[in-house]
Scaffold this active site. Structure first.
Site, PDB file in Angstrom:
ATOM      1  N   ARG A 108       4.131 -31.530  33.401  1.00 35.56           N
ATOM      2  CA  ARG A 108       3.918 -32.471  32.468  1.00 35.56           C
ATOM      3  C   ARG A 108       5.352 -33.392  32.787  1.00 35.56           C
ATOM      4  NH1 ARG A 108       0.505 -33.632  27.990  1.00 35.56           N
ATOM      5  NH2 ARG A 108      -0.439 -31.730  28.838  1.00 35.56           N
ATOM      6  N   THR A 112       6.973 -39.482  30.262  1.00 35.58           N
ATOM      7  CA  THR A 112       5.396 -40.056  29.930  1.00 35.58           C
ATOM      8  C   THR A 112       4.886 -39.059  29.094  1.00 35.58           C
ATOM      9  OG1 THR A 112       4.610 -39.298  31.912  1.00 35.58           O
ATOM     10  CG2 THR A 112       5.762 -41.603  31.926  1.00 35.58           C
ATOM     11  N   ASP A 204       3.394 -18.093  25.596  1.00 33.73           N
ATOM     12  CA  ASP A 204       3.255 -18.830  26.716  1.00 33.73           C
ATOM     13  C   ASP A 204       2.675 -17.880  27.671  1.00 33.73           C
ATOM     14  OD1 ASP A 204       4.108 -19.962  29.174  1.00 33.73           O
ATOM     15  OD2 ASP A 204       5.392 -21.272  28.389  1.00 33.73           O
ATOM     16  N   ASP A 207       4.777 -17.279  31.054  1.00 32.37           N
ATOM     17  CA  ASP A 207       5.716 -16.540  31.086  1.00 32.37           C
ATOM     18  C   ASP A 207       5.483 -15.060  30.748  1.00 32.37           C
ATOM     19  OD1 ASP A 207       7.595 -18.603  31.396  1.00 32.37           O
ATOM     20  OD2 ASP A 207       8.106 -19.025  29.415  1.00 32.37           O
TER      21      ASP A 207
HETATM   22  C1  PRP Z   1       0.677 -24.133  30.087  1.00 34.12           C
HETATM   23  C2  PRP Z   1      -1.018 -23.575  30.413  1.00 34.12           C
HETATM   24  C3  PRP Z   1      -1.680 -24.797  30.681  1.00 34.12           C
HETATM   25  C4  PRP Z   1      -1.083 -25.955  29.752  1.00 34.12           C
HETATM   26  C5  PRP Z   1      -1.996 -26.270  28.514  1.00 34.12           C
HETATM   27  O1  PRP Z   1       0.843 -24.438  31.316  1.00 34.12           O
HETATM   28  O2  PRP Z   1      -1.372 -22.710  31.105  1.00 34.12           O
HETATM   29  O3  PRP Z   1      -1.914 -25.364  32.151  1.00 34.12           O
HETATM   30  O4  PRP Z   1       0.043 -25.326  29.515  1.00 34.12           O
HETATM   31  O5  PRP Z   1      -1.425 -27.131  27.856  1.00 34.12           O
HETATM   32  P1  PRP Z   1      -2.077 -28.535  27.603  1.00 34.12           P
HETATM   33  O6  PRP Z   1      -3.618 -28.167  27.295  1.00 34.12           O
HETATM   34  O7  PRP Z   1      -1.148 -29.417  26.567  1.00 34.12           O
HETATM   35  O8  PRP Z   1      -2.102 -29.343  28.943  1.00 34.12           O
HETATM   36  P2  PRP Z   1       2.563 -24.488  31.195  1.00 34.12           P
HETATM   37  O9  PRP Z   1       2.799 -25.912  31.037  1.00 34.12           O
HETATM   38  O10 PRP Z   1       3.167 -23.493  30.337  1.00 34.12           O
HETATM   39  O11 PRP Z   1       2.908 -24.045  32.785  1.00 34.12           O
HETATM   40  P3  PRP Z   1       2.723 -22.787  33.510  1.00 34.12           P
HETATM   41  O12 PRP Z   1       1.470 -22.480  33.932  1.00 34.12           O
HETATM   42  O13 PRP Z   1       3.565 -22.806  34.733  1.00 34.12           O
HETATM   43  O14 PRP Z   1       3.380 -21.610  32.614  1.00 34.12           O
END
Ligand code: PRP
Length: 213
Positions: A108, A112, A204, A207
């Site tokens: 992300r 933005t 998370d 993690d």
């Molecule tokens: C988490 C999860 C999803 C995302 C969900 O990943 O595994 O991919 O967040 O969030 P969203 O619906 O708001 O997009 P994270 O960004 O923690 O990364 P990771 O998989 O590397 O832990």
């Protein structure tokens, strides 16, 4: 429309799934146990989400005689969203060892807040059969929406999203962006908190799978 109010959503309330979800949610669960349990839940969920995979009739010869048999008619592809989706792969592949596996990596953008695809490697035949898009969490829905757009760009039509835990906000966003994608979850939680975490959730997932917290 079902009584949870989301007509594209299936909550898999099988007792084996729910028992493992209780342990996944428990903050005292070690990352070794978390990793093992998430694979098991993913396999059980996929077993149910694959109930209507396309099939074709055929015949096989047993040691005694020929018999009518049913086989999958199209290649199945599993696509984890990096990174946490990787934790679901092994448990699903145990059920469908013939499945192909693609990978989509998203992060992300902090300015933005839009998801950016940093990695994409998909099987050549992916559009010919169903795709299971897997990620433990559906929070805002941004990641799943972006990953689905990538899959659609590659011609995929039968896309099923499997997430362990979803927030209502993410389910709504996904349904609005991609109403044709069926969503399978083990739990539909209460809401997103101020920093975009699903509550009560399970923390998370990435993690906890990889021991990086
Ligand atoms: C988490 C999860 C999803 C995302 C969900 O990943 O595994 O991919 O967040 O969030 P969203 O619906 O708001 O997009 P994270 O960004 O923690 O990364 P990771 O998989 O590397 O832990």
């Amino acid at each position: 429309m079902t009584d949870h109010g989301h007509d594209n959503l299936t909550i898999l309330d099988h007792p084996l799934i729910q028992d493992k979800m209780a342990r996944l949610r428990d903050e005292s669960t070690s990352h070794e146990d978390f990793r093992r349990l998430i694979g098991q839940v993913a396999g059980l969920m996929t077993f149910q989400a694959s109930r209507d995979l396309p099939i074709v009739s055929s015949t096989v010869r047993t040691p005694l005689e020929e018999v009518e048999a049913t086989r999958l008619s199209a290649p199945v592809t599993l696509v984890p969203i990096l990174r946490a989706g990787l934790g679901m792969v092994e448990g699903i592949i145990a059920l469908m060892p013939e499945a192909n596996v693609g990978h989509i990596g998203l992060y992300r953008d902090e300015s933005t807040l839009e998801p950016v695809t940093y990695y994409c490697k998909l099987p050549a035949m992916i559009a010919e059969g169903p795709v299971f898009l897997v990620d433990p969490m559906l929070a805002t829905g941004g990641s799943a929406i972006a990953a689905t757009e990538v899959l659609q760009t590659h011609g995929c039509r039968d896309i099923r999203l499997i997430c362990l835990v979803a927030a209502p906000e993410g389910v709504r966003a996904m349904a609005e962006a991609h109403p044709g994608v069926r969503i399978f979850v083990a739990a539909l939680d209460r809401e997103l908190n101020d920093v975009g975490f699903i509550v009560p959730g399970l923390g998370d997932a990435g993690d906890r799978i990889f021991g990086t917290r």
